[in-house]
Structure formats: structure tokens, C-alpha cells
Design a protein around this motif. Structure first.
Motif, short mmCIF file in Angstrom:
data_model
loop_
_atom_site.label_atom_id
_atom_site.label_comp_id
_atom_site.label_asym_id
_atom_site.label_seq_id
_atom_site.Cartn_x
_atom_site.Cartn_y
_atom_site.Cartn_z
N GLY A 181 56.98 11.56 -3.05
CA GLY A 181 56.37 11.18 -1.79
C GLY A 181 56.25 12.35 -0.83
N GLU A 182 56.12 12.04 0.46
CA GLU A 182 55.87 13.08 1.46
C GLU A 182 57.13 13.85 1.84
OE1 GLU A 182 52.78 13.97 2.54
OE2 GLU A 182 52.23 12.61 0.91
N GLY B 101 50.57 20.06 0.37
CA GLY B 101 49.23 19.96 -0.23
C GLY B 101 49.22 20.54 -1.62
N GLU B 102 48.05 20.60 -2.21
CA GLU B 102 47.90 21.09 -3.58
C GLU B 102 46.98 22.30 -3.62
OE1 GLU B 102 46.93 18.22 -6.53
OE2 GLU B 102 48.18 16.65 -5.67
N LYS B 103 47.36 23.26 -4.50
CA LYS B 103 46.55 24.45 -4.73
C LYS B 103 47.15 25.16 -5.93
CE LYS B 103 44.98 28.73 -2.53
NZ LYS B 103 45.11 29.59 -1.33
N ALA B 104 46.56 24.94 -7.10
CA ALA B 104 47.12 25.47 -8.35
C ALA B 104 48.58 25.05 -8.51
CB ALA B 104 46.99 26.99 -8.40
N GLY B 105 48.87 23.82 -8.10
CA GLY B 105 50.22 23.29 -8.05
C GLY B 105 50.41 22.58 -6.72
N VAL B 106 51.62 22.17 -6.45
CA VAL B 106 51.92 21.48 -5.20
C VAL B 106 52.71 22.42 -4.31
CG1 VAL B 106 53.05 19.49 -4.15
CG2 VAL B 106 51.95 19.25 -6.37
N ILE B 107 52.23 22.60 -3.07
CA ILE B 107 52.89 23.45 -2.09
C ILE B 107 53.86 22.60 -1.27
CG2 ILE B 107 52.59 24.98 -0.13
CD1 ILE B 107 49.79 25.62 -1.20
N LEU B 108 55.10 23.06 -1.18
CA LEU B 108 56.14 22.36 -0.45
C LEU B 108 56.66 23.23 0.69
CD1 LEU B 108 58.26 21.13 -3.50
CD2 LEU B 108 56.50 19.82 -2.29
N ALA B 109 57.07 22.59 1.78
CA ALA B 109 57.88 23.23 2.81
C ALA B 109 59.32 22.78 2.60
CB ALA B 109 57.39 22.85 4.21
N VAL B 110 60.24 23.73 2.59
CA VAL B 110 61.65 23.42 2.36
C VAL B 110 62.48 24.03 3.48
CG1 VAL B 110 63.56 23.47 0.73
CG2 VAL B 110 61.21 23.51 -0.13
N MET B 111 63.16 23.17 4.24
CA MET B 111 64.07 23.62 5.28
C MET B 111 65.50 23.50 4.76
SD MET B 111 66.26 22.92 8.02
CE MET B 111 66.02 21.34 8.83
N ILE B 112 66.27 24.56 4.92
CA ILE B 112 67.63 24.55 4.35
C ILE B 112 68.67 24.73 5.46
CG2 ILE B 112 67.00 25.22 2.00
CD1 ILE B 112 67.71 28.10 2.72
N PRO B 113 69.35 23.66 5.87
CA PRO B 113 70.45 23.79 6.82
C PRO B 113 71.62 24.60 6.25
CG PRO B 113 69.71 21.51 6.68
CD PRO B 113 69.07 22.24 5.55
N THR B 114 71.80 24.56 4.92
CA THR B 114 72.82 25.36 4.25
C THR B 114 72.11 26.49 3.51
OG1 THR B 114 72.72 23.91 2.32
CG2 THR B 114 74.40 23.44 3.96
N PRO C 229 52.41 33.23 4.47
CA PRO C 229 52.72 33.21 3.04
C PRO C 229 51.64 33.90 2.22
CG PRO C 229 51.91 31.07 3.73
CD PRO C 229 52.03 31.89 4.97
N PRO C 230 51.95 34.30 1.01
CA PRO C 230 50.93 34.88 0.11
C PRO C 230 49.92 33.82 -0.30
CG PRO C 230 53.00 34.54 -1.06
CD PRO C 230 53.28 34.24 0.38
N PRO C 231 48.76 34.25 -0.81
CA PRO C 231 47.67 33.29 -1.12
C PRO C 231 48.06 32.08 -1.94
CG PRO C 231 46.85 35.54 -1.24
CD PRO C 231 48.34 35.65 -1.02
N PRO C 232 48.90 32.20 -3.00
CA PRO C 232 49.23 30.98 -3.76
C PRO C 232 49.95 29.91 -2.94
CG PRO C 232 49.73 32.93 -5.05
CD PRO C 232 49.44 33.40 -3.66
N LEU C 233 50.53 30.30 -1.79
CA LEU C 233 51.27 29.35 -0.97
C LEU C 233 50.56 28.99 0.33
CD1 LEU C 233 54.86 30.84 -1.43
CD2 LEU C 233 53.94 28.76 -2.45
N THR C 234 49.33 29.45 0.51
CA THR C 234 48.54 29.05 1.68
C THR C 234 47.84 27.75 1.39
OG1 THR C 234 46.65 30.36 0.92
CG2 THR C 234 48.20 31.42 2.42
N LEU C 235 47.72 26.92 2.43
CA LEU C 235 47.10 25.61 2.27
C LEU C 235 45.59 25.74 2.12
CD1 LEU C 235 49.17 23.63 4.91
CD2 LEU C 235 49.40 23.54 2.43
#
Length: 300
Positions: free
Chosen positions: A173-174, A210-223, A293-299
Motif C-alpha cells: 500500500g501507500e 511512484g513507479e519508474k523502472a521499478g517502484v520509488i519509495l521514500a524511507v524515513m529512519i528514526p534509527t 536524487p539521481p535520475p533512476p530515483l526521480t519521480l
């Protein structure tokens, strides 16, 4: 290729190793080299005990100091074209390229971000770390005050770090919060490597972008556990696209490639430190920085 200046590795003997012989100590502590290799280094006079060359059968006592004098060697290539994102008397923000190690290890010494920065900033110290294959923002302290205060913000989870990651697909999911503990798993050449197992508490908050040659995720890490995002996404069933080490479930992929086993420093994946927020270590002013981010990770 040119040789580096070599390095001296120091070990202070603890009570655990009282009565051990020198060769047994190195073979047990550093299994990335064989017992025969360590024996050769002893024979060549590269290992000293309390400042003097020693032998394989010398018995150790607590408080002694062992030093391995590694001769100069040709390091693997690495990109050294990092940039300074922000310059402050108390800290630096560096944009690290993928492929550049932060600290010495795995054959790298001078081809590291630490070594390169110390040529201009001798007192520089990393506040957090990025894996060799990870690009993006990295925070460095320039003063003792900054090191203490910024490290406190890390410990107390007051620093916000957000990454972009690329996975092949996504089924959660989201949004997803991952809390898989991270500990050490057996590795055939390194002894132990971090992975998904009982150990340190860890938390990653994932958002599908979103998607672009795969799925792009944002990941926030408190640890900030070692290789946390790689391990957590793999534990959730979606390892980073191209990750050579971590497979579905967060365990290690240990099939040898050309006779060598994958290690954490191997590249091939897309992971980028995109956003960093913290308080100025001296004034307390809230600060926020972004690194595109580099091109593979741009929306799209």
C-alpha cells in the motif's frame, strides 16, 4: 595505479585473550585472511607486540598491544568527486557519490571520504554513515561541540533523515512501518554481517512515491542501524533492486560470484540520502537540506 602509504592496525589485548598465541588471535579475530596468510605476515615481520616484531607462538597477556603493519597496496578505484552542499564553522554537509566508501575497510584507505576530507579538515568526524553504494547527504562535525550535540540529536531521534530507494515492486500500500530488529548473521569470509535477526531495535517508515523502472519509495529512519534500509525493505519482501547481498526476508545471499561472496560494500542498488533536518549545534536554529536524487530515483 599508485600505491597508498600503508596502514597500521592496532589491537589492545583484553582479558578474554589471555594465554592465546598470536597466530591463534589473528586467525580467530580476522578470518577474512587464512591462518596461513597470517602466518606469512608474522614471518615477514609485519606484526609487532608492544612495538617489537613477534612470533606465531608468543603468548598474549591483557593490556598488551598488537600492531599489524600492512605494507602499501593498490586500492580499488572509487569516485572522489564529492561536493560540499553546505559549509559552516561547526559542520559540513557533503554530497557523497555512490561507490565511495566513507571509512577505511575492504581494501580502501585513501579512496575514502574520511581520508579525502581530512586533507582539508583534519578534525572532521562523521555524525552518521552511508553505505558505499548509497549516495546523498552526509553530515560531518568540525568541532567537539558540534560532534557532541549532533550525536545527541541522533541518539534522541531529533534528526530527520529521509532516503529515496528503488525496489522491483511493492505490495504494502501507500505506507508501511517496519520494525524488524537488526543483528549479526554468519558470513563465510567476514565472520559476521548485519541482517534481519534478533538484535538492535530499528524502525523505518516507508511511503510509496511512484513507479519508474521499478517502484520509488521514500524511507524515513528514526534509527540508524547498519544497512537498515536495505535490510528492512528486504525483510518486508522487497529488497532494493540490484542489491547483491540482501534477499527476500532480510537474510544474506551467499552464492559466490567469480569465487567471492557478496559483502555489504558491494554496489549495484539505488539508495539516496535525499533530506536531512536537524538543529544547528551552536544556535539551535532548525535547519533543513535537500539533495536531488539521481535520475533512476526521480519521480516521472
Amino acid at each position: 595505479m599508485t600505491l597508498n602509504q600503508g596502514w597500521i592496525y592496532r589491537d589492545r589485548i583484553s582479558a578474554r585473550y589471555q594465554g592465546w598465541m598470536v597466530l591463534d588471535y589473528y586467525s580467530e579475530r580476522y578470518p577474512h585472511l587464512s591462518r596461513g596468510d597470517w602466518g606469512d605476515r608474522l614471518h615477514q615481520g609485519q606484526i609487532h607486540l608492544n612495538g617489537q616484531p613477534t612470533t606465531a607462538t608468543t603468548v598474549l597477556a591483557p593490556g598488551q598491544t598488537l600492531t599489524y603493519h600492512r605494507p602499501p597496496w593498490c586500492e580499488p578505484p572509487a569516485p572522489l568527486d564529492f561536493t560540499v552542499l553546505h559549509h559552516d564553522p561547526d559542520f559540513l554537509l557533503i554530497v557523497k557519490p555512490s561507490g565511495l566508501p566513507v571509512l577505511p575497510g575492504g581494501g580502501f584507505l585513501e579512496h575514502t571520504l574520511l581520508f579525502q576530507l581530512k586533507q582539508q579538515y583534519p578534525d572532521i568526524a562523521p555524525i552518521h554513515r552511508l553505505g558505499r553504494g548509497t549516495s546523498g547527504i552526509m553530515l560531518w562535525a568540525r568541532t567537539p561541540l558540534a560532534r557532541q550535540e549532533l550525536s545527541r540529536q541522533i541518539r534522541e531521534r531529533q534528526m530527520v533523515k529521509v532516503y529515496r530507494a528503488l525496489v522491483a515492486d511493492w505490495s504494502h500500500g501507500e505506507r508501511l512501518i517496519i520494525t524488524q530488529p537488526i543483528g549479526k548473521l554468519p558470513h563465510p569470509t567476514l565472520g559476521k554481517v548485519y541482517g534481519a535477526t534478533e538484535g538492535m531495535a530499528a524502525e523505518s517508515r516507508v511511503e510509496r512515491l511512484g513507479e519508474k523502472a521499478g517502484v520509488i519509495l521514500a524511507v524515513m529512519i528514526p534509527t540508524g542501524r547498519p544497512h537498515q534500509i536495505r535490510i528492512h525493505l528486504a525483510a518486508a519482501g522487497h529488497p532494493l533492486l540490484g542489491d547483491p547481498l540482501y534477499g527476500v526476508g532480510g537474510g544474506l545471499k551467499l552464492e559466490p560470484v567469480n569465487g567471492t561472496y557478496p559483502v555489504p560494500g558491494d554496489c549495484g542498488y539505488w539508495l539516496h540520502a535525499h533530506h536531512l533536518s536537524f538543529h544547528h549545534p551552536r544556535t539551535g536554529e532548525p535547519l533543513t537540506f535537500h539533495c536531488p536524487p539521481p535520475p533512476p530515483l526521480t519521480l516521472p
